[in-house]
Design an enzyme around this catalytic site. Structure first.
Site, PDB file in Angstrom:
ATOM      1  N   ARG A  59     -13.507   4.195 -17.458  1.00 28.18           N
ATOM      2  CA  ARG A  59     -12.702   5.199 -16.735  1.00 28.18           C
ATOM      3  C   ARG A  59     -12.745   6.466 -17.579  1.00 28.18           C
ATOM      4  NH1 ARG A  59      -6.870   4.476 -13.950  1.00 28.18           N
ATOM      5  NH2 ARG A  59      -8.316   3.662 -12.396  1.00 28.18           N
TER       6      ARG A  59
ATOM      7  N   HIS B 159     -14.205   6.898  -7.133  1.00 28.65           N
ATOM      8  CA  HIS B 159     -13.473   5.674  -7.508  1.00 28.65           C
ATOM      9  C   HIS B 159     -14.017   4.546  -6.623  1.00 28.65           C
ATOM     10  CE1 HIS B 159     -10.615   3.197  -9.324  1.00 28.65           C
ATOM     11  NE2 HIS B 159      -9.477   3.685  -8.858  1.00 28.65           N
TER      12      HIS B 159
ATOM     13  N   GLN C  35     -12.222   1.070  -6.062  1.00 26.53           N
ATOM     14  CA  GLN C  35     -11.061   1.153  -5.171  1.00 26.53           C
ATOM     15  C   GLN C  35     -11.521   1.142  -3.716  1.00 26.53           C
ATOM     16  OE1 GLN C  35      -7.579   1.387  -6.050  1.00 26.53           O
ATOM     17  NE2 GLN C  35      -7.455   0.877  -3.896  1.00 26.53           N
TER      18      GLN C  35
ATOM     19  N   ASP D 221      -3.219   9.685  -1.237  1.00 23.88           N
ATOM     20  CA  ASP D 221      -3.327   9.551  -2.696  1.00 23.88           C
ATOM     21  C   ASP D 221      -2.377  10.578  -3.317  1.00 23.88           C
ATOM     22  OD1 ASP D 221      -4.244   8.954  -5.275  1.00 23.88           O
ATOM     23  OD2 ASP D 221      -6.074  10.147  -5.090  1.00 23.88           O
TER      24      ASP D 221
ATOM     25  N   CYS E   4      -4.071   4.033  -2.787  1.00 25.25           N
ATOM     26  CA  CYS E   4      -4.711   3.325  -3.903  1.00 25.25           C
ATOM     27  C   CYS E   4      -3.708   2.948  -4.986  1.00 25.25           C
ATOM     28  CB  CYS E   4      -5.833   4.176  -4.488  1.00 25.25           C
ATOM     29  SG  CYS E   4      -5.265   5.762  -5.133  1.00 25.25           S
TER      30      CYS E   4
ATOM     31  N   ARG F  95      -8.608  -5.391  -5.283  1.00 28.97           N
ATOM     32  CA  ARG F  95      -9.388  -4.858  -6.406  1.00 28.97           C
ATOM     33  C   ARG F  95     -10.037  -6.022  -7.160  1.00 28.97           C
ATOM     34  NH1 ARG F  95      -8.311   0.190  -8.627  1.00 28.97           N
ATOM     35  NH2 ARG F  95     -10.048  -0.372  -9.984  1.00 28.97           N
TER      36      ARG F  95
HETATM   37  N1  NVA Z   1      -6.704  10.400  -7.587  1.00 30.78           N
HETATM   38  C1  NVA Z   1      -5.972   9.585  -8.534  1.00 30.78           C
HETATM   39  C2  NVA Z   1      -6.313   8.150  -8.371  1.00 30.78           C
HETATM   40  C3  NVA Z   1      -5.541   7.214  -9.273  1.00 30.78           C
HETATM   41  C4  NVA Z   1      -5.967   5.784  -9.122  1.00 30.78           C
HETATM   42  C5  NVA Z   1      -6.285  10.069  -9.934  1.00 30.78           C
HETATM   43  O1  NVA Z   1      -7.449  10.339 -10.235  1.00 30.78           O
HETATM   44  O2  NVA Z   1      -5.348  10.181 -10.740  1.00 30.78           O
HETATM   45  N1   CP Z   2      -5.696   2.459  -8.117  1.00 33.16           N
HETATM   46  C1   CP Z   2      -5.931   2.443  -9.439  1.00 33.16           C
HETATM   47  O1   CP Z   2      -7.065   2.656  -9.901  1.00 33.16           O
HETATM   48  O2   CP Z   2      -4.863   2.170 -10.205  1.00 33.16           O
HETATM   49  P1   CP Z   2      -4.757   2.285 -11.779  1.00 33.16           P
HETATM   50  O3   CP Z   2      -4.825   3.756 -12.138  1.00 33.16           O
HETATM   51  O4   CP Z   2      -3.418   1.688 -12.111  1.00 33.16           O
HETATM   52  O5   CP Z   2      -5.883   1.539 -12.425  1.00 33.16           O
END
Ligand code: NVA
Ligand code: CP
Length: 303
Positions: free
Chosen positions: A99, A126, A129, A221, A260, A288
């Protein structure tokens, strides 16, 4: 050549279908294949709850092992390159999930890595997801084709991008419902690129009521993603796109509500909607695990 999982742009309709079918079988316990003696390195540059826990539990279920690495406490924090880091990790591990702040770093990793790199979220995509989301829609609606999939709010970031790519490849019709401002509107180049492979349509609508009308699936989101600035301005500008029960009335009666997570209750979604009968957000979170187990079996064992 090593196969990675960085974006669904790299995956065909046939491959996505295969992984989703595999995920359903993984979930029902039909798949006996394991990843015994395999080790997953989980590298995080940003916070996580679902991604971290589901990948680690997934590896345990498959008989393998997962290692958590906070990237800031590795030698990356002291200037070792991402390429040298991966060249080292591949001598010990069998697969990496990362990540990252910059998608370009995943591409750098993939360009040198002999082991699969899985995108656990970047600012652009992502895909894990979206695989879980498609699995959830498949379970709830029995199909992906000919559904109106609406994404409300920030349509210029990772979650919209992956939703658009995945669902439109699988014959859903995707509608981005967002303010008429560049920072929230789908990236035109990415839309054009996605349309080359899309089987469903991709449309943009700025009126939330018109946008959500007749929707089968409504996805939203956070308004302030990890790494985004100007939180107060974004919250103000995205306010008309809040998924609340009044707006939800305009969707189909049997529409499902997706997020998500993490949800910012009272901002992009209200309590009554996220906790309401149409919400499937925790099914998505559970999926997931199954979707990612299928992705790892596909990448490591060609199942
Ligand atoms: N769009 C959000 C998704 C979190 C799972 C982010 O990038 O923070
Ligand atoms: N949806 C998702 O990726 O959640 P986290 O940020 O908790 O991993």
């Amino acid at each position: 050549m090593t196969k990675h999982f960085l974006t669904l742009l790299d995956y065909s309709e046939k491959e996505i279908k295969h992984i989703l079918e595999l995920a359903l079988k993984v979930k029902s316990g039909e798949v006996k294949e394991k990843l015994e003696d395999k080790t997953l390195a989980m590298m995080f540059e940003k916070p996580s709850t679902r991604t971290r826990v589901s990948f680690e539990v997934g590896m345990t279920q498959l008989g393998g092992h997962a290692i958590f690495l906070d990237m800031s406490t590795t030698q990356l924090g002291r200037g070792e390159t991402i390429e040298d880091t991966v060249r080292t990790i591949e001598r010990y591990c069998d697969v990496v999930m990362a990540r990252v702040n910059k998608h370009a770093d995943l591409e750098k990793m993939a360009s040198v890595s002999k082991i699969p790199i899985i995108n656990g979220l970047s600012e652009r995509f992502h895909p894990c997801q979206t695989m879980a989301d498609m699995l959830t829609v498949l379970e709830k609606k029995g199909k992906l084709e000919d559904l109106k999939v609406v994404f409300l709010g920030d349509c210029a970031f990772n979650m919209f991008n992956s939703t658009m790519i995945g669902f439109s490849k699988m014959w859903s019709n995707v509608v981005a419902v967002c303010p008429d401002k560049k920072e929230y509107t789908p990236n035109p180049e990415l839309v054009e690129n996605t349309r080359k492979y899309a089987k469903g349509s991709i449309k943009i609508e700025h009126d939330p009521v018109k946008g959500i009308r007749e929707a089968d699936v409504i996805h939203t989101d956070t308004w302030v993603s990890m790494g985004q600035e100007d939180a107060d301005k974004r919250i103000k500008q995205l306010k008309p796109y809040q998924l609340n029960s009044k707006l939800l009335e305009h969707a189909k009666e049997d529409a499902i509500v997706m997020h998500c997570l993490p949800a910012h209750r009272g901002h992009e979604i209200t309590d009554e909607v996220v906790d309401g009968p149409q919400s499937v957000v925790f099914d998505q979170a559970e999926n997931r695990l199954h979707a990612q187990n299928a992705i790892m079996l596909y990448l490591l064992k060609n199942v």
